[in-house]
Design a protein around this motif. Structure first.
Motif, PDB file in Angstrom:
ATOM      1  N   ASP A  55     -22.485 -12.166  32.814  1.00  0.00           N
ATOM      2  CA  ASP A  55     -21.883 -12.633  31.565  1.00  0.00           C
ATOM      3  C   ASP A  55     -22.212 -14.081  31.227  1.00  0.00           C
ATOM      4  OD1 ASP A  55     -20.407 -13.958  33.458  1.00  0.00           O
ATOM      5  OD2 ASP A  55     -18.515 -12.941  33.023  1.00  0.00           O
ATOM      6  N   ASN A  56     -23.022 -14.722  32.074  1.00  0.00           N
ATOM      7  CA  ASN A  56     -23.444 -16.106  31.830  1.00  0.00           C
ATOM      8  C   ASN A  56     -22.260 -17.071  31.757  1.00  0.00           C
ATOM      9  OD1 ASN A  56     -25.645 -17.880  31.541  1.00  0.00           O
ATOM     10  ND2 ASN A  56     -25.302 -18.028  29.341  1.00  0.00           N
ATOM     11  N   LYS A  57     -21.198 -16.777  32.489  1.00  0.00           N
ATOM     12  CA  LYS A  57     -20.022 -17.636  32.525  1.00  0.00           C
ATOM     13  C   LYS A  57     -20.116 -18.616  33.691  1.00  0.00           C
ATOM     14  CE  LYS A  57     -17.717 -15.570  29.159  1.00  0.00           C
ATOM     15  NZ  LYS A  57     -17.422 -16.246  27.867  1.00  0.00           N
ATOM     16  N   LEU A  58     -19.738 -19.861  33.431  1.00  0.00           N
ATOM     17  CA  LEU A  58     -19.782 -20.872  34.476  1.00  0.00           C
ATOM     18  C   LEU A  58     -18.850 -20.521  35.626  1.00  0.00           C
ATOM     19  CD1 LEU A  58     -19.670 -24.007  32.157  1.00  0.00           C
ATOM     20  CD2 LEU A  58     -21.600 -23.377  33.636  1.00  0.00           C
ATOM     21  N   GLN A  88     -16.292 -32.273  30.562  1.00  0.00           N
ATOM     22  CA  GLN A  88     -16.659 -31.738  31.867  1.00  0.00           C
ATOM     23  C   GLN A  88     -16.196 -32.694  32.982  1.00  0.00           C
ATOM     24  OE1 GLN A  88     -17.821 -28.795  32.195  1.00  0.00           O
ATOM     25  NE2 GLN A  88     -18.501 -28.341  30.095  1.00  0.00           N
ATOM     26  N   PRO A  89     -16.013 -32.175  34.187  1.00  0.00           N
ATOM     27  CA  PRO A  89     -15.598 -33.063  35.283  1.00  0.00           C
ATOM     28  C   PRO A  89     -16.514 -34.272  35.469  1.00  0.00           C
ATOM     29  CG  PRO A  89     -15.312 -30.791  35.939  1.00  0.00           C
ATOM     30  CD  PRO A  89     -15.986 -30.752  34.597  1.00  0.00           C
ATOM     31  N   THR A  90     -17.815 -34.086  35.294  1.00  0.00           N
ATOM     32  CA  THR A  90     -18.730 -35.218  35.476  1.00  0.00           C
ATOM     33  C   THR A  90     -18.520 -36.307  34.421  1.00  0.00           C
ATOM     34  OG1 THR A  90     -21.064 -35.829  35.739  1.00  0.00           O
ATOM     35  CG2 THR A  90     -20.573 -34.167  34.098  1.00  0.00           C
ATOM     36  N   GLU A 100     -16.073 -23.908  30.507  1.00  0.00           N
ATOM     37  CA  GLU A 100     -16.774 -22.945  29.661  1.00  0.00           C
ATOM     38  C   GLU A 100     -16.467 -23.143  28.183  1.00  0.00           C
ATOM     39  OE1 GLU A 100     -19.468 -20.427  28.830  1.00  0.00           O
ATOM     40  OE2 GLU A 100     -18.965 -20.518  30.964  1.00  0.00           O
ATOM     41  N   ASP A 101     -15.391 -23.874  27.886  1.00  0.00           N
ATOM     42  CA  ASP A 101     -14.950 -23.998  26.497  1.00  0.00           C
ATOM     43  C   ASP A 101     -15.664 -25.097  25.718  1.00  0.00           C
ATOM     44  OD1 ASP A 101     -13.108 -21.954  26.902  1.00  0.00           O
ATOM     45  OD2 ASP A 101     -11.589 -23.352  27.633  1.00  0.00           O
ATOM     46  N   SER A 102     -16.475 -25.911  26.395  1.00  0.00           N
ATOM     47  CA  SER A 102     -17.137 -27.012  25.697  1.00  0.00           C
ATOM     48  C   SER A 102     -18.430 -27.375  26.402  1.00  0.00           C
ATOM     49  CB  SER A 102     -16.217 -28.240  25.663  1.00  0.00           C
ATOM     50  OG  SER A 102     -16.897 -29.363  25.125  1.00  0.00           O
ATOM     51  N   MET A 103     -19.423 -27.733  25.608  1.00  0.00           N
ATOM     52  CA  MET A 103     -20.668 -28.241  26.173  1.00  0.00           C
ATOM     53  C   MET A 103     -20.742 -29.764  26.059  1.00  0.00           C
ATOM     54  SD  MET A 103     -22.661 -26.043  27.633  1.00  0.00           S
ATOM     55  CE  MET A 103     -24.370 -26.597  27.501  1.00  0.00           C
ATOM     56  N   GLU A 104     -19.645 -30.388  25.655  1.00  0.00           N
ATOM     57  CA  GLU A 104     -19.607 -31.837  25.555  1.00  0.00           C
ATOM     58  C   GLU A 104     -19.405 -32.442  26.942  1.00  0.00           C
ATOM     59  OE1 GLU A 104     -20.143 -33.961  23.068  1.00  0.00           O
ATOM     60  OE2 GLU A 104     -20.755 -32.217  21.895  1.00  0.00           O
ATOM     61  N   LYS A 150     -27.834 -28.319  29.253  1.00  0.00           N
ATOM     62  CA  LYS A 150     -28.230 -26.997  29.752  1.00  0.00           C
ATOM     63  C   LYS A 150     -28.724 -27.090  31.202  1.00  0.00           C
ATOM     64  CE  LYS A 150     -29.176 -24.777  25.324  1.00  0.00           C
ATOM     65  NZ  LYS A 150     -30.145 -24.023  24.502  1.00  0.00           N
ATOM     66  N   ILE A 151     -29.353 -28.195  31.521  1.00  0.00           N
ATOM     67  CA  ILE A 151     -29.760 -28.410  32.921  1.00  0.00           C
ATOM     68  C   ILE A 151     -28.521 -28.514  33.796  1.00  0.00           C
ATOM     69  CG2 ILE A 151     -30.960 -29.959  34.497  1.00  0.00           C
ATOM     70  CD1 ILE A 151     -32.729 -30.801  32.103  1.00  0.00           C
TER      71      ILE A 151
END
Length: 830
Positions: A511-514, A549-551, A541-545, A499-500
């Motif tokens: 809409d809280n969209k990245l 993510q790019p990182t 936006e499709d995953s919080m894993e 979340k950070i």
């Protein structure tokens, strides 16, 4: 780093100066070795014959604190011998820009110096201008935002057109001023000042200057040996000027590359762990200068370059910090943002304020100034004046136990000390940013032991408790904390690094969209972003894993860009490099004004007549994707340095505190007289009364500090590990056989090293790694010591090298002068 670790392999010449990459950044040698296998030359410049020097093609010994003499002579050599990259310099640098005819330089001082204040008035350092047209036309609408009600619309500053001489012949153009300034830096004088043998110096200059040939590339690797001086910022400027003259900025195998001392030092500066910046290198507001958001943006937003988007970046940051509370009506909670009071709040100044009883509390996070600070016996003494101190660390460090220092009487210390046990790197999850700006996600390997917690959890518990207390009890400006966004927790109420990361990347408020990256940020309060340069590193936006993510990307294929024959080591699918996954900053300069690469075998970007071919993310607006799905390609131009208002690389730096050109001055404690000018020291240097400076008559030996492979920083990570202590068991100094003979010492003797600030004991290691310097016909000795030891630790304790370093600071950053100061040594009396 302007480039990155892997890119070292692309260099034709590598110069390591002010750093010891073989010992302190050993993985870098993988890429140095690969470059050498391809025919590259590896140069090492250092006062000591290090392990890096042992594998170098050429080694140049240099007295600590004389780097600008070395580089100034190199400038003179490059210009006089026409080794500079002519087309690059004329098109991509400020060489042609005309400076005020009132500018001057006389015997060590630039025009505008005021003796009373110790500062420069820079009015004569400005460029000559004509007319009202801007230097750079922005299409972003960056100078507008939703204003508070009844507030006049913001009018952008009107820049003026700079006067230039494309022939570089006008006596007031930057190139001619530079040529005149450095003609004093003759090879003979630079050799006499630095102690580097003349033939070796000329060999190094010739080798590195050869990279000014179009198609060649040279890289500079540096570390704290360049920055920890009273003119450290100018040392870095000198490296940048070298690379601009030779056309090495933006090139594969080029750049100015800082070798960071820890895995996340880059990340800590990106996130503003310094008093004078807020996240992403924006200036911290100053109360008297920036009382309102309008004042800040009018004064801090430049008239050209990509920083014209600063209103978007700042307002998005404020929206992330204060959420719904930040509105146009209250200037996006700008009043809640802490302001500087015009006083110095750097490290040294902070401890001076403690010593004077001004600062009453100290919160230390993974820092050990009782060993790592300058004149640190004074810093330990300052801690005695505190009411309370909190140390967040994995062990009881010297700082956490400052009251146990040999010179302190514990019964006289009233400071209340709290020790919060912290998790190690492998016991927590999150992203780190390495030297090459690659932001890589690290997964937690094991749970922390006992009551230890990760930093984010500690910060979260403290922040939430402070919010509760201020909400219930009130206080001075409680809204500053109670309105602060702190929703970075999971369902259990624990800190959630994902979340950070989401907040740092940025999102649209409605809409809280990245957001995809920082080009989507706005200055109207519709977007929030914790750090604009990181935007894009967590945008799925499709995953919080993290792995999605790019990182967290881990594609180790090095693929050539479409239409290009060969890759260059960009590894664009591995992690994320800020900004926008760009691996080489200012890469437009890797091709000529028509877009043809200077080196067709190592293409970074290339214009093929219709579109841009890319082995990296271009550092310019290279295309526009249109609503109908087509792409509008931007044809080549000459704006290669988009982050500079000039759009060009700065050979001239009118914003520096101590001069627009680097000028050689002696370290604040020096064994000799400055023979370059009558000005002995940098006139704008910051000196504190407690510095206790000594003279060469009292203390004739130069001392420097450094790190070892076997130990880490102040030693707490390594002196508690028996196996590492076995490899390097005790504090020592290195000294030359000649100095040992003069002092009657042999290896194994215990010696006392002393100056006005203190005295320490160490083991004497007599070695030819140090040799005497011939400085202006006088023999000058230099010794060196690691700074890893202290009085706390389960396996090894020893003398603290930084008890001897002076608390004097660079004029621009206030970084202390750890790398050149005076001492004397003697055998310990039994």
């Amino acid at each position: 780093m302007t480039n990155h670790w892997v890119d070292i392999k692309n260099a034709d010449v590598i110069m390591a100066i002010g750093g010891n990459n073989a010992e302190n950044h050993p993985i870098s040698m993988k890429w140095v070795t690969e470059a050498k296998a391809n025919g590259a030359e590896y140069i090492v410049v250092d006062p000591r014959f290090t392990r890096s020097a042992a594998v170098a093609d050429t080694y140049g010994p240099l007295r600590s604190g004389t780097d600008i003499a070395f580089f100034g002579g190199l400038f003179n050599y490059i210009i006089e011998n026409e080794k500079y990259h002519d087309e690059y310099v004329k098109n991509y640098t400020t060489a042609s820009w005309l400076v005020s005819p009132d500018y001057g330089f006389d015997d060590g001082l630039f025009t505008g110096f005021d003796d009373a204040s110790g500062k420069y008035d820079k009015a004569t350092w400005i460029y000559q201008t004509e007319g009202e047209a801007p230097w750079d036309t922005s299409e972003t609408g960056a100078f507008s935002w939703v204003n508070a009600p009844n507030t006049p619309a913001f009018t952008p500053p009107t820049p003026k057109t700079p006067l230039k001489d494309p022939t570089l012949q006008d006596p007031n153009c930057v190139f001619q001023l530079m040529k005149k300034h450095y003609e004093r830096y003759t090879p003979e004088l630079c050799s006499q000042i630095s102690g580097m043998p003349l033939d070796r110096m000329m060999e190094i200059w010739e080798t590195f200057a050869s990279t000014g040939e179009p198609g060649k590339a040279g890289t500079i690797l540096y570390a704290m040996g360049m920055t920890q001086h009273t003119y450290g910022s100018q040392n870095v400027r000198a490296m940048a000027i070298t690379q601009l003259l030779l056309g090495n900025m933006g090139m594969a195998g080029g750049g100015v590359n800082a070798l960071r001392g820890e895995s996340n030092v880059q990340g800590s500066t990106d996130m503003a762990m310094l008093f004078h910046i807020i996240p992403a290198y924006m200036a911290t507001p100053v109360a008297g200068t920036h009382p309102s958001l309008r004042d800040y943006l009018e004064k801090e937003t430049p008239t050209g370059g990509y920083w014209t988007n600063k209103p978007k970046f700042l307002i998005s940051l404020l929206k992330e910090m204060y959420g719904e509370y930040a509105t146009a009506a209250n200037d996006y909670a700008y009043d809640m943002l802490p302001k500087l009071n015009g006083k110095n709040h750097s490290h040294i100044a902070m401890f001076e304020a403690m010593n004077e009883g001004i600062v009453k509390g100290l919160f230390l996070w993974g820092q050990n100034p009782a060993v790592g600070g300058p004149n640190c016996s004074m810093e330990r003494k300052a801690m005695e004046q505190l009411d309370w101190m909190v140390a967040v660390d994995m062990w009881e460090t010297e700082t956490a136990a400052f009251w146990k220092a040999p010179t302190i009487e514990p019964s006289e210390v009233n400071t209340e000390v709290f020790l919060l046990p912290a998790a190690a790197a492998y016991e927590k999850a999150g992203s780190i940013a390495n030297s090459g700006r690659w932001i890589q996600w690290r997964w937690k390997a094991v749970e922390p032991p006992g009551e230890a917690k990760d930093d984010a959890e500690i910060a979260t518990e403290i922040a939430l408790e402070l919010q509760r207390l201020y909400a219930e009890e009130g206080g001075a400006l409680p809204e500053q904390l109670t309105k602060l966004t702190w929703d970075y927790v999971d369902e259990a109420g624990k800190a959630d690094p994902t979340k950070i990361a989401r907040a740092i990347n940025g999102y649209t408020v409605a809409d809280n969209k990245l957001v995809a990256n920082f080009t989507k940020l706005a200055a109207d309060g519709s977007t929030a972003c914790g750090n604009w340069i990181y935007s894009g590193y967590w945008n799925n936006e499709d995953s919080m894993e993290p792995a999605d993510q790019p990182t967290g990307a881990r594609d180790n294929a090095d693929n050539a860009g479409e239409g290009l024959a060969a890759p260059i080591g960009s590894y664009l699918g591995w992690s994320f490099a800020w900004p926008v996954n760009r691996r080489i900053i200012y890469n437009r300069a890797s091709a000529d004004p028509a877009g043809k690469p200077w080196n067709p075998d190592k293409v970074v970007v290339e214009w093929d007549g219709a579109k841009w071919l890319r082995n990296d993310v271009p550092d310019f607006g290279y295309k526009k994707d249109l609503p109908d799905g087509t792409t509008l390609w931007t044809p080549p131009g000459t704006t290669a340095f988009i982050m500079q208002p000039e759009g060009a690389g700065r050979l001239w730096a009118p914003g520096m505190a101590d001069g627009p050109f680097p000028e050689h001055y002696e370290p604040y404690e020096s064994p000799t007289t400055n023979t370059m000018s009558a000005q002995q020291n940098d006139p704008a240097v910051v000196v504190w009364e407690s510095a206790s400076l000594g003279s060469k008559e009292q203390f004739p030996i130069v001392m420097t500090t450094y790190r070892l492979t076997e130990h880490w920083q102040t030693g707490q990570m390594t002196r508690n590990l028996p196996w590492l202590v076995e490899t390097m068991p005790k504090m020592f100094i290195e000294l030359s056989p000649e100095l040992a003979d003069e002092k009657g010492l042999v290896s194994g003797d215990n010696v006392i090293i002393s100056n006005n600030r203190g005295a320490i004991k160490a083991y004497a290691l007599v070695t030819s790694r140090f040799k005497p310097f011939d400085i202006n016909g006088e023999i000058i000795h230099q010794i060196g010591a690691p700074w890893h030891w202290g009085y706390s630790g389960s396996c090894s304790i020893g003398g603290i090298a930084n008890d001897l370093t002076p608390n004097v600071g660079d004029a621009n950053t206030m970084i202390p002068e750890y790398k050149a100061f005076l001492v004397d040594i003697r055998k310990e009396e039994v």
